[in-house]
Design a protein around this motif. Sequence first.
Motif: not given
Length: 389
Positions: A256-262
Amino acid sequence: MHIHPLIDDSATLAQLCARLSKSRFIAVDTEFMRENTFWPELCLIQIADENEAAAIDPMAPGIDMAPLLELLVSNEDVLKVFHAGGQDVEIVYNLTGTTPHPLFDTQIAAMALGQGEQVGYSNLVESWLGINLDKGARFTDWARRPLDKRQIDYAIGDVTHLAKIFPMMMAKLIKTGRGEWLEAEMEKLADPANYAADPAKAWLRVKIASRKPEVLGRLKALAAWRELEAKGKNLPRGRIMKDETLADIALHPPRAQADLAKVRGLSTSWAGNDIGGRMLSAVAAAEPMSDDEMPARDDRKPGLGREGALVADLLKLLLKIRSRESNVAPKLLARNDELDLLASGVRENLQILQGWRFEQFGRDALELVEGQLGFAVKNGKLKMTRTED
């Protein structure tokens, strides 16, 4: 040689190009900046024949570069001479969609004359003209105006020296019979296909430790996406995303796009911004790489093995001997990957078994592999000797 003041108007440039269009050759060089852009920013063009030389300011307001570009890419009667001209040719390609032709590269010619594989311009000038160049202006910000006299003189020197060296090199190439060796090399340099930044092929520049079709499919999609983003924003590819990060995402795609923060190497803002969304869409749309696109394995040399590797080492030793005897840079005679292929049994589509390379090196290489040549030491020197049947 007459040195013109900096040319920054269309009329003077058109008059210069009209005169140069009647020359048998012109020496060409460029100064550019590309640290902060995708496209190299052309800041200065230097040009000379045997009688006159000038620096042209392509950043001058209203200057019409068409006569110069036409001279470079459309006039087949004038040979264009560069030194290590790949980036100069790329700039012309970006401006015109084609390349200077016909052309001659003195760095390539130097290989045929025994001056090493990548002789620098300063060393070339010193060896042919006995001149030690002032390197003080090498790190000039060529985009900053005005340019002072020292900077302009430094830039013009690149073509005035080249215009003197080229006839000397040609005379020696003709005398040694090596001029025709270089025709194919110059045509390769002038091939427009070398300079087309095709997004579909951008993945070939990225190293990745996988041969899985789904991973390489994502790599291809990501590299194409980055290429388009970089072009659109006129930013270096690495400013969009570094190769290491791109390969990591291809190997371990976020769900998911939210995982790009990691993801290491990405700003946390990618978890919610538009560029992060576009990148994730590219990953989602990626398809496994087809069989016909899969890259050849590094171990594509069939049956090389330990014995084959020893044969390849012998071929490389032979290359050193023949290079020394003929005073030609080894890289011009043969590439290591072709020696490995020859050692593994490949005989088709090898440059060393064609044309002048076959005459100078390939015949001996083939006979060595087939047991008809061997090594011997005579008078303290390593020589090739023909073996008995």
